[in-house]
Enzyme design. Structure first.
Site, mmCIF file in Angstrom:
data_model
loop_
_atom_site.group_PDB
_atom_site.id
_atom_site.type_symbol
_atom_site.label_atom_id
_atom_site.label_comp_id
_atom_site.label_asym_id
_atom_site.label_seq_id
_atom_site.Cartn_x
_atom_site.Cartn_y
_atom_site.Cartn_z
ATOM 1 N N SER A 87 0.817 -1.222 0.000
ATOM 2 C CA SER A 87 0.000 0.000 0.000
ATOM 3 C C SER A 87 0.846 1.265 0.000
ATOM 4 C CB SER A 87 -0.928 -0.006 1.223
ATOM 5 O OG SER A 87 -0.187 -0.234 2.400
ATOM 6 N N ASN A 95 -2.646 -2.664 12.935
ATOM 7 C CA ASN A 95 -4.104 -2.445 12.836
ATOM 8 C C ASN A 95 -4.545 -1.201 13.610
ATOM 9 O OD1 ASN A 95 -3.947 -4.788 11.437
ATOM 10 N ND2 ASN A 95 -5.054 -6.053 12.921
ATOM 11 N N HIS A 140 -40.182 24.087 -11.507
ATOM 12 C CA HIS A 140 -40.235 23.323 -12.771
ATOM 13 C C HIS A 140 -39.450 24.015 -13.878
ATOM 14 C CE1 HIS A 140 -43.618 21.201 -10.811
ATOM 15 N NE2 HIS A 140 -43.997 22.406 -10.438
ATOM 16 N N SER A 186 -13.067 27.390 -27.557
ATOM 17 C CA SER A 186 -13.242 26.225 -28.426
ATOM 18 C C SER A 186 -12.122 26.199 -29.450
ATOM 19 C CB SER A 186 -14.594 26.324 -29.125
ATOM 20 O OG SER A 186 -14.592 25.565 -30.311
ATOM 21 N N LYS A 190 -16.746 31.091 -29.049
ATOM 22 C CA LYS A 190 -17.162 30.388 -27.833
ATOM 23 C C LYS A 190 -16.386 30.795 -26.590
ATOM 24 C CE LYS A 190 -19.405 26.974 -27.655
ATOM 25 N NZ LYS A 190 -20.257 25.940 -27.749
ATOM 26 N N ASN A 197 -16.688 28.980 -22.956
ATOM 27 C CA ASN A 197 -17.434 27.883 -22.335
ATOM 28 C C ASN A 197 -17.262 27.815 -20.811
ATOM 29 O OD1 ASN A 197 -18.364 26.975 -24.840
ATOM 30 N ND2 ASN A 197 -16.500 25.783 -25.172
ATOM 31 N N GLU A 223 -18.850 22.958 -15.430
ATOM 32 C CA GLU A 223 -19.214 21.618 -15.922
ATOM 33 C C GLU A 223 -18.364 20.536 -15.278
ATOM 34 O OE1 GLU A 223 -18.944 21.878 -20.204
ATOM 35 O OE2 GLU A 223 -20.426 23.475 -20.273
ATOM 36 N N TYR A 246 -10.173 -6.550 12.214
ATOM 37 C CA TYR A 246 -9.496 -6.033 11.026
ATOM 38 C C TYR A 246 -9.443 -7.084 9.919
ATOM 39 C CZ TYR A 246 -6.072 -4.178 7.804
ATOM 40 O OH TYR A 246 -5.463 -3.740 6.653
ATOM 41 N N GLN A 269 -7.940 -1.860 3.640
ATOM 42 C CA GLN A 269 -6.889 -1.066 3.001
ATOM 43 C C GLN A 269 -7.459 -0.276 1.813
ATOM 44 O OE1 GLN A 269 -2.796 -2.606 2.726
ATOM 45 N NE2 GLN A 269 -3.113 -2.670 0.525
ATOM 46 N N LYS A 277 -8.358 3.819 1.498
ATOM 47 C CA LYS A 277 -7.470 4.986 1.409
ATOM 48 C C LYS A 277 -7.524 5.748 0.093
ATOM 49 C CE LYS A 277 -4.704 3.116 4.923
ATOM 50 N NZ LYS A 277 -5.652 1.959 4.953
HETATM 51 N N1 ARG Z 1 -1.870 -1.284 4.888
HETATM 52 C C1 ARG Z 1 -2.780 -1.752 5.888
HETATM 53 C C2 ARG Z 1 -4.087 -0.986 5.767
HETATM 54 O O1 ARG Z 1 -4.110 0.013 5.163
HETATM 55 C C3 ARG Z 1 -2.202 -1.521 7.219
HETATM 56 C C4 ARG Z 1 -2.636 -2.520 8.251
HETATM 57 C C5 ARG Z 1 -2.059 -3.814 7.996
HETATM 58 N N2 ARG Z 1 -2.391 -4.754 8.954
HETATM 59 C C6 ARG Z 1 -2.347 -6.064 8.693
HETATM 60 N N3 ARG Z 1 -2.622 -6.815 9.647
HETATM 61 N N4 ARG Z 1 -2.034 -6.510 7.536
HETATM 62 O O2 ARG Z 1 -5.124 -1.401 6.235
#
Ligand code: ARG
Length: 467
Positions: free
Chosen positions: A23, A110, A156, A277, A283, A285, A290, A317, A322, A325
């Site tokens: 991650s 965790n 409306h 444009s 134009k 825009n 948008e 957990y 993960q 994020k």
């Molecule tokens: N990268 C993990 C997350 O974002 C961190 C926690 C990892 N914990 C584990 N027991 N693998 O959730």
């Protein structure tokens, strides 16, 4: 491949598995929070006699050094680590040796990641609220200047009754004010510290969780270690509130796009907030409006994704989490960007007041007031409604409006009409007499404005500003 958990394994992780599981490419955004949490953790460990003072000092110094080096560009967070927690710990051990190996005493990734995310979200809630505050102040400025700027109000998308630009802006003020208060509520509900919950069942070390919580500015520690590592409700609440912000921005953008069109010509978006444009030289825009409208889908997507991810996860957990994020980071950055651009666009936008007033005068926005006039002369409302309906039909056939008819024409439709009808259905009267609380009449509007300014003066953000 730097990992924290090699001991039990006899084989190397498959390279694809490693990449799939890692991650670091996105949780590196949490690096300052990770270090802040770790510092609080070791300060508490030392206070509790779990870690000697020299080692605590060495760890704090090492962590502070890592923070400075990353910020100063001397140390790069690379993909050679599984996650931000491994990166920080490995670097710490490299810097200070064996003492660094004690950082993770009484802690799991965790509760660590739960803390990092909470620290990050808490800060970002303030940033979003600051952007909202700037927009609210801008709306107040537009309102103050336009208490007498007439425009049609629609239902409306058909002209309905005359209002003022200040009143229309006031509707958005209310929406964004609720958005700001939602940020406050979420902040208050999430502000409890999960650190010390361990992997799921707390720890046997005599941690002082209340102390860690106070060092990190939380109200206190969370009270169930399983929930602490498994809770992502605050992210769902935030994404829901952010989706609502985007829904409000999107509606506002939709109106601005209409108002900016040749047909309405109520506003002109500044050159700095418009695009051209490649083929049509004439134009200009409203691309920014948008795009904000378009990006709303992206933020809704994040909310739907996290709700779906969380729905089947058994306690406590699981790695599914993960996935919270990337989409959360993206949604927050999207909303902050959209709010800031929108406020800039609003600040620089020109309002064509005459075109607005002219539009309010056409389209029979005073028909209700004409009916109310007859009621004032003793005609029951339902009959008055029918008479004015016939009057409108007569006007449409003639290409006229109610106030341009002669008194003879009016009397031919109802003998109850007298000279004072013209004043009764003028734009000024139609708006000025609408004085119920929350109505567009100038006196009512000024009262609302007073309340809005007081709201800003007593902002919940006071003392919490990060900018
Ligand atoms: N990268 C993990 C997350 O974002 C961190 C926690 C990892 N914990 C584990 N027991 N693998 O959730």
């Amino acid at each position: 491949m730097a990992q924290l958990w090699g001991g039990r394994f006899t084989k190397e992780t498959d390279a694809l598995v490693y990449r799939f599981n890692a991650s670091i490419s996105f949780d590196k955004k949490l690096f300052e929070e990770d270090i802040e949490g770790s510092i609080a953790h070791v300060v508490m460990l030392e206070k509790q006699g779990i870690l000697p003072e020299e080692e605590k000092n060495a760890i704090v110094k090492g962590l502070t050094g890592i923070r400075e080096d990353v910020k100063g560009g001397k140390l790069e967070i690379t993909d050679g680590y599984e996650d931000i927690h491994s990166f920080v710990e490995a670097n710490l051990i490299e810097r200070i040796g064996d003492a660094g190996k004690k950082l993770h005493t009484g802690r799991s990734r965790n509760d660590q990641v739960a803390l990092d995310m909470k620290l990050y979200i808490r800060k970002e809630i303030i940033h979003v609220a600051e952007e909202l505050e700037e927009l609210l102040l801008t709306l107040i400025a537009v309102m103050e200047e336009n208490v007498d700027t007439y425009m049609p109000g629609f239902t409306h998308l058909q002209k309905a009754q005359p209002i003022t630009l200040a009143h229309h802006m006031g509707a958005y003020f209310e929406m964004f004010r609720r958005d700001s208060l939602r940020m406050k509520d979420i902040y208050g509900r999430m502000n409890y510290c999960p650190l010390g919950s361990g992997a799921l069942a707390g720890t046997t070390y005599p941690l002082d969780r209340g102390y860690t919580a106070s060092l990190l500015g939380f109200e206190g520690p969370t009270l169930n270690s399983m929930d602490s590592v498994a809770d992502r409700d605050y992210i769902i609440e935030l994404l829901s509130a952010l989706s609502t912000v985007m829904m409000h921005l999107s509606r506002f953008c939709e109106e601005i796009i209409l108002w900016n069109s040749n047909e309405y010509h109520f506003v002109e978006i500044d050159d700095a907030y418009s695009t051209g444009s490649s083929i049509m030289p004439q134009k200009k825009n409203p691309d920014i409006a948008e795009l904000i409208r378009g990006k709303t889908g992206r933020v809704y997507g994040a909310l739907t994704a996290i709700l779906t991810t969380m729905k089947g996860i058994p306690l406590a957990y699981n790695k599914d989490m993960q996935e919270d994020k990337e989409l959360t980071f993206d949604a927050i950055d999207t909303v902050k960007g959209c709010l800031s651009l929108f406020t800039g666009m609003l600040k620089t936008m020109k309002f064509h007041k005459e075109a607005m007033a002219k539009s309010a005068m056409n389209g029979f926005t005073n028909a209700t007031d004409a009916a109310d006039y007859l009621v004032g002369k003793g005609v029951p409302f339902r009959d008055a409604h029918g008479i004015i309906g016939r009057l409108v039909l007569y006007c449409i056939e003639k290409g006229a409006c109610i106030d341009s008819l002669t008194i003879h024409e009016l009397k031919a439709i109802s003998p109850m009409f007298e000279e004072d009808i013209y004043d009764a259905v003028s734009l000024e009267t139609c708006v000025g007499k609408r004085l119920t609380t929350g109505a567009p009449g100038q006196e009512a509007m000024k009262e609302a404005l007073g309340a809005y300014k007081e709201f800003m003066d007593k902002s919940w953000l006071k003392g919490k500003h990060l900018k």
